[in-house]
Scaffold this active site. Structure first.
Site, PDB file in Angstrom:
ATOM      1  N   LYS A  64     -11.126  -1.116   6.466  1.00 63.49           N
ATOM      2  CA  LYS A  64      -9.937  -0.856   7.278  1.00 63.49           C
ATOM      3  C   LYS A  64     -10.467  -0.305   8.606  1.00 63.49           C
ATOM      4  O   LYS A  64     -11.352   0.558   8.602  1.00 63.49           O
ATOM      5  CB  LYS A  64      -9.099   0.186   6.529  1.00 63.49           C
ATOM      6  CG  LYS A  64      -8.066   0.922   7.318  1.00 63.49           C
ATOM      7  CD  LYS A  64      -7.205   1.735   6.347  1.00 63.49           C
ATOM      8  CE  LYS A  64      -6.377   2.763   7.096  1.00 63.49           C
ATOM      9  NZ  LYS A  64      -5.191   3.181   6.329  1.00 63.49           N
TER      10      LYS A  64
ATOM     11  N   ARG B  81       0.847  10.312   0.227  1.00 62.51           N
ATOM     12  CA  ARG B  81       1.199  11.393   1.150  1.00 62.51           C
ATOM     13  C   ARG B  81       2.477  12.071   0.754  1.00 62.51           C
ATOM     14  O   ARG B  81       2.931  12.981   1.449  1.00 62.51           O
ATOM     15  CB  ARG B  81       1.395  10.825   2.559  1.00 62.51           C
ATOM     16  CG  ARG B  81       0.142  10.342   3.165  1.00 62.51           C
ATOM     17  CD  ARG B  81       0.396   9.911   4.579  1.00 62.51           C
ATOM     18  NE  ARG B  81      -0.507   8.843   4.898  1.00 62.51           N
ATOM     19  CZ  ARG B  81      -0.431   8.106   5.963  1.00 62.51           C
ATOM     20  NH1 ARG B  81       0.518   8.312   6.846  1.00 62.51           N
ATOM     21  NH2 ARG B  81      -1.308   7.151   6.156  1.00 62.51           N
TER      22      ARG B  81
ATOM     23  N   GLU C 255       0.856  -1.199   0.000  1.00 58.70           N
ATOM     24  CA  GLU C 255       0.000   0.000   0.000  1.00 58.70           C
ATOM     25  C   GLU C 255       0.884   1.238   0.000  1.00 58.70           C
ATOM     26  O   GLU C 255       1.552   1.537   0.981  1.00 58.70           O
ATOM     27  CB  GLU C 255      -0.915  -0.003   1.230  1.00 58.70           C
ATOM     28  CG  GLU C 255      -1.783   1.242   1.319  1.00 58.70           C
ATOM     29  CD  GLU C 255      -2.543   1.344   2.643  1.00 58.70           C
ATOM     30  OE1 GLU C 255      -2.835   0.308   3.266  1.00 58.70           O
ATOM     31  OE2 GLU C 255      -2.838   2.490   3.042  1.00 58.70           O
TER      32      GLU C 255
END
Ligand code: 3PG
Length: 206
Positions: free
Chosen positions: A130, A47, A43
């Protein structure tokens, strides 16, 4: 058509490494160390400036299943798909993002922390989530209490999970895998990442 269902992505390995990578030049060696250590699902969080390039480069690594994390809106969803992401992770669940992701058919793992979040997901046809931020949102007792009324739901807790606590989370029956950044410490050498990945790969599920 997506190659995988979100459950396949979650069941590939017990841990999904959450990657925050500033330098795309490091993408290849990090991905190789993780995949060779047994963690094939990667993943890449959106960012950093480098994230989309990192996704493209990691996609070239044999056996890697590369997705985008920290996808919070439709623009980022489109950018992540254009970069070749094979799954999408979001810290939360909004209807604009959720509906857009569902429409594309991409495996989608949105974050939930409350019963209302789960109910919104269920209304949209989602039942894999999640649990975020896992530790700060109350840890294992909170997830167990939250999961109880929603027996059909499966979770990937993420946020504050470490090598020492991952096994306890994976022992919760509704947990298919956990996410975390601990497998790629900042500045770590490939050998260190490989060793951490191997250790994570050996963790057992309930
Ligand atoms: C995430 O984006 O999923 C989390 O920030 C990862 O949490 P961690 O760094 O505590 O593992």
């Amino acid at each position: 058509m997506a190659l995988y269902a979100i459950e396949d992505v979650m069941m590939t390995a017990p841990v999904i490494p959450v990657l925050v990578i500033d330098d795309a030049g490091e993408a290849r060696e990090i991905a190789e160390a993780l995949v060779e250590g047994g963690l094939k699902v990667l993943e890449v969080t959106l960012r950093t400036e480098a994230a989309l390039e990192v996704i493209k480069r990691m996609n070239l690594i044999k056996d890697a299943i590369v997705g985008a994390g920290t996808v919070t809106n439709k623009v980022q969803l489109e950018e992540a798909l254009a970069a070749g992401s094979e799954f999408i992770v979001s810290p939360g669940l909004t209807e604009p993002l959720g509906n857009a992701a569902i429409k594309t058919g991409i495996p989608f793992l949105p974050g939930v922390a409350t019963a209302g979040d789960i109910m919104r997901g269920l209304d949209m046809g989602l039942d894999h989530f999640k649990f975020f931020p896992a530790t700060a949102a109350g840890g294992i007792p909170a997830l167990k209490a939250l999961a109880a009324p929603f027996g059909q739901c499966k979770f990937c807790p993420t946020g504050g999970i470490t090598a020492d606590t991952a096994a306890d989370w994976l022992a919760v029956p509704s947990v298919l895998c956990v996410g975390g950044s601990w497998v790629v410490p900042k500045g770590a050498k490939p050998e260190e990442i490989h060793a951490l990945a191997k250790q994570a790969t050996e963790l057992a599920r309930a």
